[in-house]
Design a protein around this motif. Structure first.
Motif, mmCIF file in Angstrom:
data_model
loop_
_atom_site.group_PDB
_atom_site.id
_atom_site.type_symbol
_atom_site.label_atom_id
_atom_site.label_comp_id
_atom_site.label_asym_id
_atom_site.label_seq_id
_atom_site.Cartn_x
_atom_site.Cartn_y
_atom_site.Cartn_z
ATOM 1 N N PHE A 192 0.289 -5.558 2.720
ATOM 2 C CA PHE A 192 -1.137 -5.874 2.802
ATOM 3 C C PHE A 192 -1.322 -7.291 2.227
ATOM 4 C CE2 PHE A 192 -5.405 -5.957 0.710
ATOM 5 C CZ PHE A 192 -6.288 -5.798 1.925
ATOM 6 N N VAL A 193 -2.033 -8.245 2.885
ATOM 7 C CA VAL A 193 -2.274 -9.446 2.634
ATOM 8 C C VAL A 193 -3.956 -9.626 2.251
ATOM 9 C CG1 VAL A 193 -2.239 -11.927 2.963
ATOM 10 C CG2 VAL A 193 -0.525 -10.543 3.784
ATOM 11 N N PRO A 194 -4.453 -9.690 1.133
ATOM 12 C CA PRO A 194 -5.746 -10.047 1.026
ATOM 13 C C PRO A 194 -6.289 -11.263 1.455
ATOM 14 C CG PRO A 194 -4.815 -9.224 -0.973
ATOM 15 C CD PRO A 194 -3.460 -9.803 -0.215
ATOM 16 N N GLU A 195 -7.559 -11.545 1.592
ATOM 17 C CA GLU A 195 -8.238 -12.644 1.943
ATOM 18 C C GLU A 195 -8.299 -13.405 0.777
ATOM 19 O OE1 GLU A 195 -11.156 -11.935 5.896
ATOM 20 O OE2 GLU A 195 -11.807 -12.023 3.792
ATOM 21 N N THR A 196 -7.654 -14.615 0.675
ATOM 22 C CA THR A 196 -7.740 -15.296 -0.527
ATOM 23 C C THR A 196 -9.220 -16.351 -0.634
ATOM 24 O OG1 THR A 196 -6.696 -17.303 0.841
ATOM 25 C CG2 THR A 196 -5.249 -15.760 -0.308
ATOM 26 N N SER A 197 -9.436 -16.449 -1.934
ATOM 27 C CA SER A 197 -10.503 -17.139 -2.040
ATOM 28 C C SER A 197 -10.079 -18.571 -2.933
ATOM 29 C CB SER A 197 -11.339 -16.611 -3.286
ATOM 30 O OG SER A 197 -10.605 -16.150 -4.359
ATOM 31 N N GLN A 198 -9.043 -18.801 -3.203
ATOM 32 C CA GLN A 198 -8.587 -20.072 -3.933
ATOM 33 C C GLN A 198 -7.235 -20.197 -3.842
ATOM 34 O OE1 GLN A 198 -9.675 -20.726 -8.076
ATOM 35 N NE2 GLN A 198 -8.890 -22.814 -7.695
ATOM 36 N N ILE B 221 1.072 -1.062 0.012
ATOM 37 C CA ILE B 221 -0.097 0.039 0.114
ATOM 38 C C ILE B 221 0.894 1.031 0.295
ATOM 39 C CG2 ILE B 221 -1.699 1.305 1.380
ATOM 40 C CD1 ILE B 221 -3.088 -1.444 2.289
ATOM 41 N N ASN B 222 0.870 2.038 -0.933
ATOM 42 C CA ASN B 222 1.523 3.093 -1.218
ATOM 43 C C ASN B 222 0.928 4.540 -0.858
ATOM 44 O OD1 ASN B 222 3.603 1.400 -2.190
ATOM 45 N ND2 ASN B 222 2.757 1.329 -4.267
ATOM 46 N N ARG C 177 -9.227 -3.930 -0.695
ATOM 47 C CA ARG C 177 -10.225 -5.253 -0.620
ATOM 48 C C ARG C 177 -10.070 -5.741 0.846
ATOM 49 N NH1 ARG C 177 -6.477 -6.002 -4.152
ATOM 50 N NH2 ARG C 177 -7.905 -5.979 -5.706
ATOM 51 N N ASP C 178 -10.875 -6.606 1.075
ATOM 52 C CA ASP C 178 -10.592 -7.396 2.476
ATOM 53 C C ASP C 178 -9.630 -7.934 2.562
ATOM 54 O OD1 ASP C 178 -13.391 -6.447 2.651
ATOM 55 O OD2 ASP C 178 -14.274 -8.331 2.372
ATOM 56 N N GLY C 179 -8.791 -8.036 3.730
ATOM 57 C CA GLY C 179 -7.682 -8.659 4.050
ATOM 58 C C GLY C 179 -7.141 -8.035 5.292
ATOM 59 N N PHE C 180 -5.644 -8.320 5.318
ATOM 60 C CA PHE C 180 -4.919 -7.953 6.616
ATOM 61 C C PHE C 180 -3.772 -7.305 6.498
ATOM 62 C CE2 PHE C 180 -7.240 -12.241 6.860
ATOM 63 C CZ PHE C 180 -7.659 -12.148 8.254
ATOM 64 N N ILE C 181 -3.390 -6.302 7.337
ATOM 65 C CA ILE C 181 -2.457 -5.234 7.387
ATOM 66 C C ILE C 181 -1.181 -6.401 7.779
ATOM 67 C CG2 ILE C 181 -1.136 -3.552 8.212
ATOM 68 C CD1 ILE C 181 -3.477 -2.839 6.196
ATOM 69 N N GLN C 182 -0.206 -6.822 7.166
ATOM 70 C CA GLN C 182 0.867 -7.697 7.368
ATOM 71 C C GLN C 182 1.803 -6.911 8.352
ATOM 72 O OE1 GLN C 182 1.196 -10.696 6.834
ATOM 73 N NE2 GLN C 182 3.231 -11.301 6.664
ATOM 74 N N ARG C 183 2.243 -5.762 8.078
ATOM 75 C CA ARG C 183 3.015 -4.867 8.896
ATOM 76 C C ARG C 183 3.000 -3.302 8.159
ATOM 77 N NH1 ARG C 183 6.285 -8.306 6.182
ATOM 78 N NH2 ARG C 183 7.618 -7.289 4.668
ATOM 79 N N VAL C 184 3.221 -2.570 8.972
ATOM 80 C CA VAL C 184 3.508 -1.204 8.777
ATOM 81 C C VAL C 184 4.726 -0.637 8.677
ATOM 82 C CG1 VAL C 184 2.784 1.325 9.602
ATOM 83 C CG2 VAL C 184 1.334 -0.469 10.137
ATOM 84 N N GLN C 185 4.855 -0.295 7.508
ATOM 85 C CA GLN C 185 6.352 0.156 7.012
ATOM 86 C C GLN C 185 6.914 1.337 7.223
ATOM 87 O OE1 GLN C 185 7.289 -3.340 6.439
ATOM 88 N NE2 GLN C 185 8.600 -2.506 4.673
ATOM 89 N N ALA C 186 6.275 2.566 7.129
ATOM 90 C CA ALA C 186 6.422 3.821 7.482
ATOM 91 C C ALA C 186 6.343 4.071 8.819
ATOM 92 C CB ALA C 186 5.541 4.679 6.717
ATOM 93 N N GLY C 187 6.882 5.212 9.342
ATOM 94 C CA GLY C 187 7.022 5.600 10.660
ATOM 95 C C GLY C 187 5.564 6.014 11.162
#
Length: 345
Positions: free
Chosen positions: A214-220, A68-69, A189-199
């Motif tokens: 960002f890791v989206p929720e996988t469907s397959q 995410i930029n 989209r729906d998912g999870f924040i893996q880690r925050v890179q910026a300060g």
């Protein structure tokens, strides 16, 4: 005759030597073992496999890990999420403000100024068109020289270029204003924040800088494994496979998949046409629950987890498979299926 009768007496010591019963038993055991081994090598079937290691991934690139930029250049004012947070599509992630608090006000003033310039150019264009029509009528009546008529036409062309320039300037000003107005970065989209890179707050970022993973929720889910070039020609789309996941207890018998424990069914859906830099080929395998066993839930086998797959090929005798392995030959080619009958004359 006398000589022949005396011969047996010369080997009386040899005749007295008898083979121990233990040796006879060992000989019979070895003979039986050899025969059984020969039968085993010739008649026992073995399912040839080609194996590869890889990771759990997704079929759609939109469902893979992504960044995410920052949309604009500025200073981070507030984070709405943290590491591991679950977000829905459109949820705010971070708010960015420009280091100049009056920037948006100035951009709005610039837009209004360019709009006024464009309006003035259009009014001048209307006046130039009226002058051109009047000069054309006078020229056709012989009351005005040709030079004045041509100058009126040149003024119309100049005004058209001025209007086009003002319209382009207005588009640029509105674009700059819209970019600065969008200062809240939202989840795609729906998912999870893996880690925050910026300060944290007050960190300066430029447009395009990475803010978070960002890791989206996988469907397959699919398995991405890599096969050596020697065997990849034999891996066909639709081939069955057995999959073992990291951390999931399993006992795999390569040649007898029916007796494997803890492995899961899979089906080959794609084989790359070009190799990786190390000479191996990527193969994608999806879930195949035809045996009644589905893959573990995503919380047990997460995105990026390691996996190993055995692609099932042809069934051959065990002896042939041992000979093939010792000589490093490729497996047997799959049996070709008759796709069309030969045409008659």
């Amino acid at each position: 005759m006398a000589t022949l009768e005396k011969v047996p007496h010369r080997f009386s010591a040899l005749e007295s030597v008898k083979i121990p019963r233990v040796m006879r038993t060992v000989f019979l055991m070895l003979l039986i073992g050899f025969v059984l081994s020969l039968v085993f090598l010739i008649y026992v079937p073995w399912v040839q496999t080609t194996t590869g290691r890889g990771i759990v991934t997704t079929l759609s690139p939109n469902e893979r890990e992504q960044t995410i930029n920052a949309l604009v250049t500025g200073r981070i004012e507030e984070w709405y999420v943290g590491d591991g947070a679950k977000v829905a599509k459109g949820d705010p992630i971070v708010r960015i403000v420009d280091i100049d608090p009056q920037l948006i006000t100035r951009l709005e003033a610039e837009v209004r100024q360019v709009e006024l310039q464009l309006e003035a150019s259009r009014s001048a264009m209307a006046t130039a068109q009226i002058d051109e029509r009047r000069m054309r009528e006078l020229f056709e009546a012989g009351l005005a020289p040709r030079r004045e008529y041509e100058q009126a036409m040149i003024r119309i062309q100049d005004m058209r270029g001025k209007i086009a320039s003002d319209e382009a300037a207005l588009a640029r000003a509105r674009t700059n204003l819209s970019r600065q107005a969008v200062q809240i970065v939202t989840a795609p989209r729906d998912g999870f924040i893996q880690r925050v890179q910026a300060g944290d707050a007050a960190t300066y970022v430029r447009a395009g800088d990475m803010l978070a993973m960002f890791v989206p929720e996988t469907s397959q889910r699919v398995i991405e494994v890599f096969i050596v070039g020697r065997d990849v020609a034999l891996v066909q789309k639709g081939a069955k496979a057995r999959v073992m996941f990291e951390g999931w207890p399993a006992v795999q018998f390569s040649g007898w998949p029916a007796v494997a424990v803890g492995t899961f069914g899979g089906e080959v859906i794609s084989v790359d046409q070009a190799s990786q830099p190390d000479g191996r080929f990527r193969v994608l395998i999806r879930e195949d629950a035809s045996d009644g066993h589905r893959w573990p839930e995503e919380r047990f086998v997460r995105f990026g987890a390691k996996a190993q797959a055995w692609v099932l090929l042809e069934t051959v005798p065990v002896g042939y498979e041992l000979w093939r392995q010792l000589n490093s030959f490729p497996p047997v080619l799959p049996n070709p299926s008759a796709t069309s009958a030969p045409s008659g004359t």
